[in-house]
Write an enzyme that holds these catalytic residues in place. Structure first.
Site, PDB file in Angstrom:
ATOM      1  N   GLY A 286     -18.501   3.062  30.025  1.00  0.00           N
ATOM      2  CA  GLY A 286     -17.157   2.528  29.830  1.00  0.00           C
ATOM      3  C   GLY A 286     -17.115   1.173  29.162  1.00  0.00           C
ATOM      4  CD  GLU A 328     -23.555   8.287  33.116  1.00  0.00           C
ATOM      5  OE1 GLU A 328     -22.315   8.341  33.018  1.00  0.00           O
ATOM      6  OE2 GLU A 328     -24.187   8.919  33.982  1.00  0.00           O
ATOM      7  N   PRO A 329     -23.751   4.326  28.284  1.00  0.00           N
ATOM      8  CG  PRO A 329     -25.159   3.075  26.898  1.00  0.00           C
ATOM      9  CD  PRO A 329     -25.104   3.757  28.239  1.00  0.00           C
ATOM     10  NE  ARG A 331     -14.556   3.391  24.718  1.00  0.00           N
ATOM     11  CZ  ARG A 331     -13.421   4.068  24.714  1.00  0.00           C
ATOM     12  NH1 ARG A 331     -12.664   4.063  23.631  1.00  0.00           N
ATOM     13  NH2 ARG A 331     -13.032   4.732  25.782  1.00  0.00           N
ATOM     14  NE  ARG A 372      -9.863   6.432  22.041  1.00  0.00           N
ATOM     15  CZ  ARG A 372      -9.464   5.190  21.961  1.00  0.00           C
ATOM     16  NH1 ARG A 372      -9.139   4.661  20.775  1.00  0.00           N
ATOM     17  NH2 ARG A 372      -9.360   4.436  23.035  1.00  0.00           N
ATOM     18  CE1 TYR A 376      -6.729   8.870  27.077  1.00  0.00           C
ATOM     19  CE2 TYR A 376      -8.161   8.500  25.192  1.00  0.00           C
ATOM     20  CZ  TYR A 376      -7.884   9.158  26.386  1.00  0.00           C
ATOM     21  OH  TYR A 376      -8.769  10.091  26.860  1.00  0.00           O
ATOM     22  CB  CYS A 403       5.216  19.201  12.244  1.00  0.00           C
ATOM     23  SG  CYS A 403       6.997  19.472  12.119  1.00  0.00           S
ATOM     24  CD  GLU A 404       4.175  17.019  17.734  1.00  0.00           C
ATOM     25  OE1 GLU A 404       4.928  16.228  18.353  1.00  0.00           O
ATOM     26  OE2 GLU A 404       4.057  18.225  18.019  1.00  0.00           O
ATOM     27  CE1 TYR A 433     -15.056  10.068  24.991  1.00  0.00           C
ATOM     28  CE2 TYR A 433     -14.870   7.786  24.272  1.00  0.00           C
ATOM     29  CZ  TYR A 433     -15.352   8.723  25.158  1.00  0.00           C
ATOM     30  OH  TYR A 433     -16.147   8.339  26.198  1.00  0.00           O
TER      31      TYR A 433
END
Length: 492
Positions: A286, A328-329, A331, A372, A376, A403-404, A433
């Site tokens: 994280g 656990e890297p 990103r 993302r 997010y 189309c959003e 991601y």
């Protein structure tokens, strides 16, 4: 969470009105052509207006592979992997494959001496196809099927992180069956994922150590203690230790400090009162990266020093030996090493109330290659990648082609005021991601991943084709046969 409105995000009060020309942290640049070095991979630079990454001109690369395209800086990724390995000497470093994984990246990670964390049978398959040593693979996930567990245990995965009582029972049954058949001869190493009740300062959807969420066993409720008891009691399982992950995009170690204190207290309880000595502790990942100038991530060496000091202090206070530590890297290794390049399709200036003008720059990708921002409310930056400009900077919003109304790539950024169709735009820090979450929304074709190093570009994940897209559509063959038959009848 972002404020909402039943008619959509654009109707939220203030959604379409720049506050003082944009968000408070975003300031007009002196030169809108310049790169903000902290947001880009280490080899990225500008040359006569062209973005160059890994010694490769992005416009030249695009001439061969088209846009959108992900560009992965191999030297940068490897350097970040080595930085974590060197800083966290004595730790086990598991690269979190969910950030981005393909066989080439799995090989790079192995060559740099890292282990690998996977969370699906698909990710495990990629790792094994890459020749990754299964003993150096950890298997995550809050719902693992019996089929997945059979494969993971049968392949000799180095550790499985259990996440529920159902899974402990399922895994014990699988290991017992495989041992009885002679397929495996040793117990399966296991870690128990626990929730430490930490409220990480991040988006709700990526905070994973508070009580009200799907991951892990609660320490507070006693579920974690019961999970340990059940694993110890299962003859086919070997308990390695506890696993704690507090969330993603974390910029300081205060959350890790609280989590380590609570998890190590459970270690001490197990050792002193139950006689169960746990040799390992996983502190998760994280670690944050810089997406924009408002982000200030810590270097691996700083993280390592602070986290090691936290663990040593807590172990000393509790009177227990320091367990072997792992992190656990994901990103933090691949995120800054990749950028995404798009072609501008349209530029639209929309006049709003009070004479405010919003400039929308539409590109040929969007939420199908970077979810993302929509998911997010993530912030990104971008730069003009194909020419220099003398035009003054203007505040723009970079949007996709889907189309959003919420299909936004970059919410706010300053670009040269003469940005126009045909220009190339590049968005930094898209390694984590973006490709992993990419979709075929609106039947879009997922972009390629092109690795660059020392002036050489190599496609390591090719662009999808229409044939790829329709390969699972079983009606296509019937339709084609019908069309051929119809044409035959008309010609006769």
């Amino acid at each position: 969470m972002s404020p909402s409105h039943e008619a959509g995000w654009a109707h939220v009060e203030g959604a379409l009105r720049p506050h003082h020309g944009g968000p408070g942290w975003l300031h007009p640049p002196g030169n809108p052509n310049a790169l903000v070095a902290s947001l880009w991979s280490s080899t990225a630079r500008k040359s006569d207006g062209d973005l160059v990454v890994g010694g490769v001109s992005v416009p030249d690369l695009v001439a061969n592979v088209n846009t959108p395209a992900y560009i992965l800086d191999e030297a940068d990724l490897r350097a970040r992997a080595r930085a974590f390995k060197d800083a966290f000497a004595g730790y086990d470093i598991y690269y979190a494959g969910k950030a981005f994984l393909c066989t080439t990246v799995a090989r790079w990670v192995a060559e740099e001496g890292l282990s690998l964390d996977v969370c699906s049978d698909g990710e495990l398959t990629v790792a094994l196809r890459a020749g990754f040593d299964p003993a150096r693979i950890g298997y995550h996930g809050n719902t693992k099927t019996e089929m997945e567990l059979v494969r993971a245990v049968g392949e000799g995965v180095g550790r499985i992180v259990v996440d529920s009582f159902d899974e402990i029972e399922r895994l014990a049954r699988v290991t017992s069956s495989l041992r009885a058949s002679g397929a495996v001869s040793t117990p399966q190493p296991v870690m128990v994922r626990v929730t430490a009740g930490v409220e990480a300062h991040t988006h709700e959807y990526i905070a994973t150590a508070h009580e009200d969420q799907k991951f892990g066993f609660s320490i507070t409720s006693g579920d974690a203690l019961e999970a340990v008891r059940r694993v110890v009691a299962a003859p086919g399982l070997e308990l390695l230790g506890l696993h704690s992950h507090i969330g993603s995009q974390i910029f300081d170690t205060s959350g890790f400090e609280v989590a380590a204190r609570r998890v190590l207290a459970l270690h001490a309880l197990l050792a002193h009162e139950r006689g169960v000595v746990l040799p390992e502790l996983d502190l998760g990942g994280g670690f944050g990266i810089a997406y924009t100038t408002q982000d200030d991530p810590s270097a691996p060496a700083v993280l390592a020093a602070e986290m090691s000091a936290i663990v040593d202090h807590e172990c000393g206070a509790l009177g227990i030996p320091r367990p072997r530590l792992s992190i656990e890297p994901g990103r933090a290794i691949v995120g800054p090493a990749m950028c995404t390049v798009y072609t501008v399709g349209t530029v639209k200036r929309v006049e709003l109330d009070g004479g405010v003008v919003r400039t929308y720059v539409s590109v040929d990708g969007g939420m199908s290659d970077n979810l993302r921002t929509a998911l997010y409310d993530a912030d990104y930056s971008c730069t003009l990648a194909s020419r220099d400009s003398t035009a003054p900077a203007v505040l723009v919003r970079v949007v996709g082609k889907h189309c959003e109304a919420g299909d936004i790539v970059v919410k706010d950024e300053f670009l040269p005021g003469d940005v126009r169709p045909g220009d190339l735009l590049a968005v930094p820090a898209t390694g984590a991601y973006c490709r992993s979450m990419a979709s075929n929304y609106n039947h879009a074709l997922r972009p390629p991943v092109v690795a660059v190093r020392d002036g050489v570009a190599s496609t390591i994940v090719r662009r999808e084709t229409v044939d790829d897209l329709l390969a699972t559509d079983l009606g296509c063959l019937d339709h084609e046969d019908a069309a051929v038959a119809g044409a035959s009848r008309r010609s006769s």
